[in-house]
Scaffold this motif. Sequence first.
Motif, PDB file in Angstrom:
ATOM      1  N   ILE A   1       0.838  -1.206   0.000  1.00 13.00           N
ATOM      2  CA  ILE A   1       0.000   0.000   0.000  1.00 13.00           C
ATOM      3  C   ILE A   1       0.871   1.253   0.000  1.00 13.00           C
ATOM      4  O   ILE A   1       0.597   2.228  -0.725  1.00 13.00           O
ATOM      5  CB  ILE A   1      -0.958  -0.013   1.207  1.00 13.00           C
ATOM      6  N   MET A   2       1.925   1.250   0.794  1.00 13.09           N
ATOM      7  CA  MET A   2       2.840   2.400   0.840  1.00 13.09           C
ATOM      8  C   MET A   2       3.512   2.613  -0.515  1.00 13.09           C
ATOM      9  O   MET A   2       3.635   3.741  -1.000  1.00 13.09           O
ATOM     10  CB  MET A   2       3.898   2.185   1.927  1.00 13.09           C
ATOM     11  N   GLU A   3       3.950   1.526  -1.143  1.00  9.80           N
ATOM     12  CA  GLU A   3       4.710   1.634  -2.389  1.00  9.80           C
ATOM     13  C   GLU A   3       3.871   2.142  -3.562  1.00  9.80           C
ATOM     14  O   GLU A   3       4.411   2.702  -4.516  1.00  9.80           O
ATOM     15  CB  GLU A   3       5.329   0.284  -2.732  1.00  9.80           C
ATOM     16  N   THR A   4       2.568   1.965  -3.496  1.00  6.42           N
ATOM     17  CA  THR A   4       1.712   2.474  -4.579  1.00  6.42           C
ATOM     18  C   THR A   4       1.723   3.998  -4.642  1.00  6.42           C
ATOM     19  O   THR A   4       1.298   4.586  -5.649  1.00  6.42           O
ATOM     20  CB  THR A   4       0.253   2.000  -4.415  1.00  6.42           C
ATOM     21  N   THR A   5       2.211   4.652  -3.597  1.00  3.82           N
ATOM     22  CA  THR A   5       2.225   6.121  -3.570  1.00  3.82           C
ATOM     23  C   THR A   5       3.542   6.705  -4.074  1.00  3.82           C
ATOM     24  O   THR A   5       3.697   7.925  -4.099  1.00  3.82           O
ATOM     25  CB  THR A   5       1.955   6.636  -2.151  1.00  3.82           C
ATOM     26  N   ILE A   6       4.500   5.857  -4.467  1.00  5.90           N
ATOM     27  CA  ILE A   6       5.772   6.349  -4.993  1.00  5.90           C
ATOM     28  C   ILE A   6       5.550   6.957  -6.378  1.00  5.90           C
ATOM     29  O   ILE A   6       4.954   6.351  -7.251  1.00  5.90           O
ATOM     30  CB  ILE A   6       6.819   5.218  -5.081  1.00  5.90           C
ATOM     31  N   LYS A   7       6.033   8.163  -6.582  1.00  6.70           N
ATOM     32  CA  LYS A   7       5.936   8.856  -7.866  1.00  6.70           C
ATOM     33  C   LYS A   7       7.343   9.303  -8.280  1.00  6.70           C
ATOM     34  O   LYS A   7       7.863  10.279  -7.762  1.00  6.70           O
ATOM     35  CB  LYS A   7       5.016  10.078  -7.762  1.00  6.70           C
ATOM     36  N   VAL A   8       7.940   8.559  -9.180  1.00  9.03           N
ATOM     37  CA  VAL A   8       9.299   8.872  -9.605  1.00  9.03           C
ATOM     38  C   VAL A   8       9.409   8.710 -11.112  1.00  9.03           C
ATOM     39  O   VAL A   8       8.774   7.830 -11.708  1.00  9.03           O
ATOM     40  CB  VAL A   8      10.328   7.945  -8.897  1.00  9.03           C
ATOM     41  N   LYS A   9      10.190   9.563 -11.741  1.00 14.92           N
ATOM     42  CA  LYS A   9      10.424   9.460 -13.177  1.00 14.92           C
ATOM     43  C   LYS A   9      11.516   8.422 -13.397  1.00 14.92           C
ATOM     44  O   LYS A   9      12.674   8.645 -13.083  1.00 14.92           O
ATOM     45  CB  LYS A   9      10.849  10.809 -13.753  1.00 14.92           C
ATOM     46  N   GLU A  10      11.122   7.275 -13.929  1.00 17.16           N
ATOM     47  CA  GLU A  10      12.068   6.185 -14.128  1.00 17.16           C
ATOM     48  C   GLU A  10      12.729   6.297 -15.504  1.00 17.16           C
ATOM     49  O   GLU A  10      12.069   6.598 -16.497  1.00 17.16           O
ATOM     50  CB  GLU A  10      11.350   4.841 -14.001  1.00 17.16           C
ATOM     51  N   HIS A  11      14.025   6.054 -15.544  1.00 18.90           N
ATOM     52  CA  HIS A  11      14.776   6.081 -16.796  1.00 18.90           C
ATOM     53  C   HIS A  11      14.857   4.660 -17.349  1.00 18.90           C
ATOM     54  O   HIS A  11      15.682   3.857 -16.909  1.00 18.90           O
ATOM     55  CB  HIS A  11      16.177   6.655 -16.567  1.00 18.90           C
ATOM     56  N   LEU A  12      13.959   4.369 -18.275  1.00 22.97           N
ATOM     57  CA  LEU A  12      13.834   3.012 -18.795  1.00 22.97           C
ATOM     58  C   LEU A  12      14.443   2.890 -20.185  1.00 22.97           C
ATOM     59  O   LEU A  12      14.747   3.881 -20.850  1.00 22.97           O
ATOM     60  CB  LEU A  12      12.351   2.609 -18.840  1.00 22.97           C
ATOM     61  N   ASN A  13      14.618   1.651 -20.604  1.00 24.87           N
ATOM     62  CA  ASN A  13      15.099   1.359 -21.956  1.00 24.87           C
ATOM     63  C   ASN A  13      13.916   1.526 -22.905  1.00 24.87           C
ATOM     64  O   ASN A  13      13.002   0.709 -22.925  1.00 24.87           O
ATOM     65  CB  ASN A  13      15.652  -0.071 -22.003  1.00 24.87           C
ATOM     66  N   THR A  14      13.928   2.589 -23.700  1.00 25.89           N
ATOM     67  CA  THR A  14      12.765   2.931 -24.537  1.00 25.89           C
ATOM     68  C   THR A  14      12.963   2.600 -26.011  1.00 25.89           C
ATOM     69  O   THR A  14      12.148   2.999 -26.842  1.00 25.89           O
ATOM     70  CB  THR A  14      12.452   4.424 -24.404  1.00 25.89           C
ATOM     71  N   SER A  15      14.038   1.886 -26.344  1.00 23.29           N
ATOM     72  CA  SER A  15      14.232   1.523 -27.749  1.00 23.29           C
ATOM     73  C   SER A  15      13.095   0.619 -28.209  1.00 23.29           C
ATOM     74  O   SER A  15      12.517  -0.133 -27.422  1.00 23.29           O
ATOM     75  CB  SER A  15      15.579   0.813 -27.935  1.00 23.29           C
ATOM     76  N   GLU A  16      12.765   0.707 -29.497  1.00 27.73           N
ATOM     77  CA  GLU A  16      11.640  -0.039 -30.040  1.00 27.73           C
ATOM     78  C   GLU A  16      11.852  -1.538 -29.896  1.00 27.73           C
ATOM     79  O   GLU A  16      12.839  -2.084 -30.394  1.00 27.73           O
ATOM     80  CB  GLU A  16      11.457   0.302 -31.524  1.00 27.73           C
ATOM     81  N   PRO A  17      10.942  -2.252 -29.184  1.00 25.45           N
ATOM     82  CA  PRO A  17      11.109  -3.702 -29.021  1.00 25.45           C
ATOM     83  C   PRO A  17      10.802  -4.431 -30.324  1.00 25.45           C
ATOM     84  O   PRO A  17       9.876  -4.079 -31.048  1.00 25.45           O
ATOM     85  CB  PRO A  17      10.081  -4.054 -27.945  1.00 25.45           C
ATOM     86  N   VAL A  18      11.595  -5.421 -30.636  1.00 29.19           N
ATOM     87  CA  VAL A  18      11.363  -6.249 -31.810  1.00 29.19           C
ATOM     88  C   VAL A  18      11.378  -7.706 -31.372  1.00 29.19           C
ATOM     89  O   VAL A  18      11.722  -8.029 -30.243  1.00 29.19           O
ATOM     90  CB  VAL A  18      12.450  -6.018 -32.897  1.00 29.19           C
TER      91      VAL A  18
END
Length: 409
Positions: A183-200
């Motif tokens: 329940i606590m963790e659902t309130t985390i708001k962070v900009k995550e730096h993810l791998n955004t390259s096009e999946p194939v």
Amino acid sequence: MQKLWNRNFTILTLGSFVSALGSAAANVAFGILIYIETESPLMLAIFSVVNILPRLVTTFLVGPFIDRNSRVKIIYLIDFFYFVFFTFLSIILFRDYFNIVVFTIVGGALGVVDTVYQIAYMSLFPEVIEGKNNTQAYSISSLIWPISAAIMAPIAAYLIDNIAYGIAILMTFNAVTFLVTAIMETTIKVKEHLNTSEPVKFKFLIDLKEGFRYYKHERGILGIALLFMVFSFVYSISGLLRMPFFIEHDVFTIQHFSYLVSAGAIGRIIGGLIHYRYKLPKNKKYLIAVTVYFTVEILSAITLLSPYILMIVFSFIVGLLSVTSFNIRMSATQTYVQSSIRGRVNSVFQLLWSFGAIIGFIVAGLVAEYTSIGYEYLILSAAAISIPAILLIPVRMRKDFEKIYNVDV
């Protein structure tokens, strides 16, 4: 200057502490349950191996997935799952159900889930740290488990020794802590730096190759992973045999074992507080790490051969120094590796760690089951592997380790 205790870091840390209280109690209870029911170090070893084996496959696949998906969401969904699972487990334990085959299979399934959780957590943690607060942040992180163990190990041992359904009660408590944490963790708001390259199609194979390729070109990171694979081998031997040593001893009890766990945990707490308050000199961290490695391996090897008061003292010192090892390695490597590939690099590290643990459990279980060698001497003999490994890896690869360890974080 950006503060350490920002909103996201506070939620993640407090949530982790709450769930760690339940996990610390459940971990003590699970190991004791398996050993008491089977009276076999080999069966305890098999249970531990089955818990780890699925991690090998999972580790290969989960890194790319974690690099592409919200780590926050992965973490809180897993904690909700743990709430449901441990609630069900407590119910069947209250009904006096135990089947070693079923529990072993379930342990394997939990190994898969835990692997996903650990890699997601390691990859998210740097994202909630603002500014150059990595050393303090990992000092706080290193305190979570030892504080939980120091509190819960004696309580768990007391309940198991004195209450008819002590283990079931501990599993119920564990379920509640996971619900609160999720329940606590659902309130985390962070900009995550993810791998955004096009999946194939089959892109995950390319992602995995990139993770292994990183180790190929980064000798220092590879050396660290290999060293801790050896440490994992040694730790698994000690972790498997310490509890049975106390249960089978003519004088010692489970309560004595819990005090040893608490002593190590208190050492970690004090070590974490020291690292939170003081920064290690960056040009000395490599030398400090190597000194700690030697000291921890020697003291761990001789602990069970010592009078009980020295067992407590050595366990405390090992806990104190282990925080230094953890803090140097984690703050340096997780800063050194860029966020977009961190999940894949952590996956390879977990793979090597798991491989070392599996070999250690199998060797310790077989030797303990089919020979009359004392458990304390089996633990001592493991130092013949770990100490040469320190000489061959961090000492021999000094420049590669210094490049990573001696950085300002």
